[in-house]
Design a protein around this motif. Structure first.
Motif, PDB file in Angstrom:
ATOM      1  N   GLY A  23       0.807  -1.216   0.000  1.00  0.00           N
ATOM      2  CA  GLY A  23       0.000   0.000   0.000  1.00  0.00           C
ATOM      3  C   GLY A  23       0.836   1.260   0.000  1.00  0.00           C
ATOM      4  O   GLY A  23       0.388   2.309  -0.477  1.00  0.00           O
ATOM      5  N   LEU A  24       2.060   1.179   0.527  1.00  0.00           N
ATOM      6  CA  LEU A  24       2.960   2.330   0.534  1.00  0.00           C
ATOM      7  C   LEU A  24       3.676   2.503  -0.796  1.00  0.00           C
ATOM      8  O   LEU A  24       4.403   3.478  -0.987  1.00  0.00           O
ATOM      9  CB  LEU A  24       3.991   2.185   1.657  1.00  0.00           C
ATOM     10  CG  LEU A  24       3.427   2.189   3.081  1.00  0.00           C
ATOM     11  CD1 LEU A  24       4.546   1.954   4.089  1.00  0.00           C
ATOM     12  CD2 LEU A  24       2.699   3.503   3.391  1.00  0.00           C
ATOM     13  N   ARG A  25       3.488   1.554  -1.707  1.00  0.00           N
ATOM     14  CA  ARG A  25       4.100   1.646  -3.038  1.00  0.00           C
ATOM     15  C   ARG A  25       3.047   1.871  -4.114  1.00  0.00           C
ATOM     16  O   ARG A  25       3.360   1.850  -5.307  1.00  0.00           O
ATOM     17  CB  ARG A  25       4.877   0.360  -3.330  1.00  0.00           C
ATOM     18  CG  ARG A  25       5.958   0.050  -2.308  1.00  0.00           C
ATOM     19  CD  ARG A  25       6.602  -1.295  -2.559  1.00  0.00           C
ATOM     20  NE  ARG A  25       7.345  -1.301  -3.818  1.00  0.00           N
ATOM     21  CZ  ARG A  25       7.888  -2.380  -4.350  1.00  0.00           C
ATOM     22  NH1 ARG A  25       7.748  -3.567  -3.746  1.00  0.00           N
ATOM     23  NH2 ARG A  25       8.560  -2.311  -5.474  1.00  0.00           N
ATOM     24  N   SER A  26       1.807   2.083  -3.712  1.00  0.00           N
ATOM     25  CA  SER A  26       0.719   2.260  -4.667  1.00  0.00           C
ATOM     26  C   SER A  26       0.834   3.602  -5.376  1.00  0.00           C
ATOM     27  O   SER A  26       1.584   4.495  -4.968  1.00  0.00           O
ATOM     28  CB  SER A  26      -0.624   2.183  -3.946  1.00  0.00           C
ATOM     29  OG  SER A  26      -0.782   3.309  -3.079  1.00  0.00           O
ATOM     30  N   LEU A  27       0.049   3.739  -6.437  1.00  0.00           N
ATOM     31  CA  LEU A  27       0.030   4.990  -7.190  1.00  0.00           C
ATOM     32  C   LEU A  27      -0.374   6.147  -6.287  1.00  0.00           C
ATOM     33  O   LEU A  27       0.208   7.235  -6.353  1.00  0.00           O
ATOM     34  CB  LEU A  27      -0.939   4.853  -8.368  1.00  0.00           C
ATOM     35  CG  LEU A  27      -0.732   5.770  -9.576  1.00  0.00           C
ATOM     36  CD1 LEU A  27       0.626   5.514 -10.220  1.00  0.00           C
ATOM     37  CD2 LEU A  27      -1.847   5.555 -10.591  1.00  0.00           C
ATOM     38  N   PHE A  28      -1.377   5.922  -5.431  1.00  0.00           N
ATOM     39  CA  PHE A  28      -1.810   6.976  -4.526  1.00  0.00           C
ATOM     40  C   PHE A  28      -0.691   7.373  -3.573  1.00  0.00           C
ATOM     41  O   PHE A  28      -0.390   8.563  -3.395  1.00  0.00           O
ATOM     42  CB  PHE A  28      -3.025   6.543  -3.708  1.00  0.00           C
ATOM     43  CG  PHE A  28      -3.316   7.461  -2.559  1.00  0.00           C
ATOM     44  CD1 PHE A  28      -3.900   8.702  -2.781  1.00  0.00           C
ATOM     45  CD2 PHE A  28      -2.988   7.112  -1.255  1.00  0.00           C
ATOM     46  CE1 PHE A  28      -4.144   9.580  -1.725  1.00  0.00           C
ATOM     47  CE2 PHE A  28      -3.231   7.978  -0.199  1.00  0.00           C
ATOM     48  CZ  PHE A  28      -3.812   9.204  -0.432  1.00  0.00           C
ATOM     49  N   ALA A  29      -0.039   6.393  -2.944  1.00  0.00           N
ATOM     50  CA  ALA A  29       1.003   6.695  -1.965  1.00  0.00           C
ATOM     51  C   ALA A  29       2.161   7.445  -2.602  1.00  0.00           C
ATOM     52  O   ALA A  29       2.729   8.369  -2.007  1.00  0.00           O
ATOM     53  CB  ALA A  29       1.503   5.412  -1.317  1.00  0.00           C
ATOM     54  N   ARG A  30       2.493   7.086  -3.830  1.00  0.00           N
ATOM     55  CA  ARG A  30       3.640   7.719  -4.489  1.00  0.00           C
ATOM     56  C   ARG A  30       3.339   9.128  -4.993  1.00  0.00           C
ATOM     57  O   ARG A  30       4.238   9.804  -5.482  1.00  0.00           O
ATOM     58  CB  ARG A  30       4.152   6.817  -5.621  1.00  0.00           C
ATOM     59  CG  ARG A  30       4.822   5.561  -5.096  1.00  0.00           C
ATOM     60  CD  ARG A  30       5.528   4.772  -6.192  1.00  0.00           C
ATOM     61  NE  ARG A  30       4.603   4.173  -7.135  1.00  0.00           N
ATOM     62  CZ  ARG A  30       4.445   4.563  -8.395  1.00  0.00           C
ATOM     63  NH1 ARG A  30       5.128   5.597  -8.883  1.00  0.00           N
ATOM     64  NH2 ARG A  30       3.598   3.944  -9.190  1.00  0.00           N
TER      65      ARG A  30
END
Length: 308
Positions: A23-30
């Motif tokens: 989840g920390l590598r998702s499009l949203f997180a990035r």
């Protein structure tokens, strides 16, 4: 799992079988976490995660054996549903980065001008930063960061060494400025998303670092005409950049239920002072407030960057 965020090594342990690290590598997180990638140990931040429906940090220990240690309760990070762990992680990275002299500058984008040096645009939300990035892409210029920029002091100059790699922008920019930029997907509200993570040219530039040539504080809007500039110098350079360089550490980028009040060590204060002094001494004749139309501001800034 071991991750690097903005050049800061993280170790994430605990209950992870539901995909929390991913989840920390998702499009949203990035959109908010700079340069997220897998790494091999040497952590400066340790996060132990426990599953839970709400987000909370129930233990925080700073500067223990050279690292910051947190215990959190959280669901899997997700856009619209559980955004808090992303912004908590950003705050943790900003603090740990500042100890190493890597200053996380919020509300900023970095663009490489035709001269090969960078222009750092900073500004509050909706002042034109994403539009500057789109105009740069349409002009074939590299975009180094899209929301949060990692900056280092090297000698008498500032260098961009990292940044977020997901650009979210208003599609109206194409019609207004007559440009076309390929995009990857859209947000629920129709904003376009461009993922820059696989751009090899950008990654190569960031590995070396790109010297900042100019700093622009943006005040741009679609319904303006022309462009005008006001020079920033001396104490006002430090005063302006103080907010943008400390906001993430101080938790001014809000997340629920409440951002942490993290301690600021002498080491962090020294590195922030070095950053602000370098900016004040080196950029007092190269830092401007820019007002007006996005396109006019962008064109004029690129011209100024060539002659500075």
């Amino acid at each position: 799992m071991d991750l690097e965020i903005g050049g800061v090594p993280f170790s994430i342990t605990g209950e992870l079988d539901d995909g929390f690290p991913e989840g920390l590598r998702s499009l949203f997180a990035r959109r908010y976490l700079p340069d997220v990638r897998e790494t091999n140990g040497g952590e400066r931040v340790l996060i132990e995660r426990f599953k839970g429906e709400r987000f909370r940090v129930f233990s925080a220990v700073y500067d223990h054996l050279g690292r910051d240690e947190y215990k959190i309760e959280s669901g899997v990070p997700s856009a619209y549903g559980n955004e808090a762990p992303v912004f908590f992680t950003l705050q943790a990275a900003a603090r740990a980065g500042a100890k190493e002299g890597r200053i996380f500058v919020t509300d900023s984008v970095g663009v490489v001008s035709p001269s090969g040096r960078a222009v750092l645009f900073v500004g509050y939300p909706h002042t034109g930063k994403s539009t500057m990035s789109v105009l740069a892409l349409a002009s074939g210029l590299p975009v180094l960061s899209t929301e949060n920029t990692v900056v280092e002091v090297r000698g008498d100059s500032l260098y961009i060494v990292g940044g977020t790699d997901v650009l979210v922008y208003d599609p109206r920019v194409e019609g207004i400025y007559g440009i076309k930029v390929p995009y990857d997907t859209k947000t629920k509200s129709g904003y376009r998303i461009k993922d820059l993570s696989s751009n090899r040219g950008r990654l190569k530039l960031l590995r070396k670092g790109v010297e900042i040539n100019m700093i622009i504080v943006l005040h741009a809007a679609f319904n303006c005409m022309e462009a005008s500039f006001s020079k920033i110098s001396g104490r006002k350079v430090r005063k302006t950049l103080w907010y943008f360089s400390t906001a993430l550490i101080k938790g001014l980028d809000y997340y629920e239920p409440m951002p942490l009040h993290v301690p600021v060590s002498d080491e962090i204060n020294r590195n922030l002072w070095d950053f602000l002094q370098t900016a004040s001494k080196g950029y007092s004749d190269r830092m401007f407030e820019a007002f007006g139309n996005h396109g006019a501001v962008f064109d004029r800034v690129m011209e100024m960057a060539e002659s500075t």
